[in-house]
Design an enzyme around this catalytic site. Sequence first.
Site, short mmCIF file in Angstrom:
data_model
loop_
_atom_site.label_atom_id
_atom_site.label_comp_id
_atom_site.label_asym_id
_atom_site.label_seq_id
_atom_site.Cartn_x
_atom_site.Cartn_y
_atom_site.Cartn_z
N PRO A 2 20.75 0.85 -4.24
CA PRO A 2 19.98 1.12 -5.24
C PRO A 2 19.03 0.17 -5.74
O PRO A 2 19.66 -1.07 -6.12
CB PRO A 2 20.60 1.57 -6.43
CG PRO A 2 21.98 1.09 -6.05
CD PRO A 2 22.07 0.95 -4.65
N GLU A 3 17.56 -0.15 -5.69
CA GLU A 3 16.80 -1.12 -6.20
C GLU A 3 15.88 -0.39 -7.32
O GLU A 3 16.33 0.86 -7.65
CB GLU A 3 15.84 -1.61 -5.21
CG GLU A 3 16.68 -2.27 -3.91
CD GLU A 3 15.89 -2.94 -2.88
OE1 GLU A 3 14.49 -3.41 -3.23
OE2 GLU A 3 16.11 -3.14 -1.66
N LYS A 61 17.09 -3.55 -12.09
CA LYS A 61 18.07 -2.86 -11.60
C LYS A 61 19.24 -2.38 -12.68
O LYS A 61 20.16 -1.82 -12.33
CB LYS A 61 18.73 -3.63 -10.42
CG LYS A 61 17.90 -3.95 -9.17
CD LYS A 61 18.48 -4.45 -8.17
CE LYS A 61 17.36 -5.60 -7.45
NZ LYS A 61 18.19 -6.49 -6.56
N ARG A 160 8.24 -23.49 -8.25
CA ARG A 160 9.39 -23.66 -7.62
C ARG A 160 9.42 -24.13 -6.21
O ARG A 160 8.37 -24.11 -5.49
CB ARG A 160 9.92 -22.01 -7.27
CG ARG A 160 10.33 -21.29 -8.30
CD ARG A 160 11.85 -21.85 -8.94
NE ARG A 160 12.49 -21.23 -10.05
CZ ARG A 160 13.43 -20.42 -10.03
NH1 ARG A 160 14.01 -20.35 -8.85
NH2 ARG A 160 13.90 -19.80 -11.20
N ARG A 270 22.28 -11.61 4.92
CA ARG A 270 21.60 -10.27 5.21
C ARG A 270 20.86 -10.25 6.29
O ARG A 270 20.63 -11.20 7.18
CB ARG A 270 21.13 -9.74 3.82
CG ARG A 270 20.52 -10.80 3.10
CD ARG A 270 20.17 -10.38 1.75
NE ARG A 270 21.59 -9.95 0.92
CZ ARG A 270 22.07 -10.75 0.06
NH1 ARG A 270 21.51 -11.80 -0.41
NH2 ARG A 270 23.04 -10.28 -0.44
#
EC number: 3.2.2.23
Length: 286
Positions: A2-3, A61, A160, A270
């Site tokens: 689920p996103e 989420k 960043r 991942r």
Amino acid sequence: MPELPEVEVVRRGLDRWVSGRVIASVSTLHPRAIRRHAAGADDFAARLTGAEIAAARRRGKYLWLPLADGELAVLAHLGMSGQLLIQPAAAPDERHLRIRITFTDPAEGELRFVDQRTFGGLSLHPLTDGGLPEVIAHIARDPMDAEFDEDAFHAALRRRRTTVKRALLDQSLISGVGNIYADEALWRTRLHYERPTASLTRPRTAELVTHIREVMNEALAQGGTSFDSLYVNVNGESGYFDRSLDAYGREDEPCRRCGTPIRRRPWMNRSSYYCPRCQRPPAAGS
DNA sequence: TATCCGACCTGTTGGC
DNA sequence: TGCCAACAGGTCGGAT
């Protein structure tokens, strides 16, 4: 997995089936499913019993059910495999049923939290003045939020010293994006996942945000992405967006733009899927 | 202070 | 057939 679109489908289901109802009982079948509640599952249940549920809300989420008293909310995160299901009381228990919530009008069904991998859970929190549970105050607004600030997001990316996919998965910068929609939005924007965020121009950021919104809206229209029945709506039904994915899960299949086989690369424990022709890696040292 | 990365968790799949 | 390793990945918190 689920996103944002999948969580939004669940939120809408909860709003339809749970809002306005009064909790009669809470049973915890797995202690890990109740999060951050030091007083334990019994206290969690005692605080909820008799409470009326108001309209379901969501940020990224996370979704939450504010209580009608306006002070507390039940916060839910589905983790990897969490499901919130409305089931008839007579329906047999699911194999991974973790929490059961019944209501004072049992004919309308009970709410079940089912979670195979137990990465998700429910918790109870005070609400801030903005109506947000305190513990998710650090979660950024998501791109579907009318108040999402694209200029501020771009400025944060430029500050960043990281790469673009890491930034997309950082929920304190932009929320709701997970591995699937990050790969899809990057494919649409023709950006390599290791592109340094400091190199993004304002128009490129705008393009990226537009594609994130597009892919999420398309997924929402199809009920979300379901690969293995781990994600379902409150009625137990799967979405169909997995059939429309352009990059994620398509290793060795031809890119829908240029025909080059899609590649999968291990990335942060991942996988990242990308087209090696449309999404050129950044030059070394850039 | 900013960034990175391992741990958590269980069912499925593929290789031997 | 059975065993084992790899894999799926969102979030937190410790390490750098």
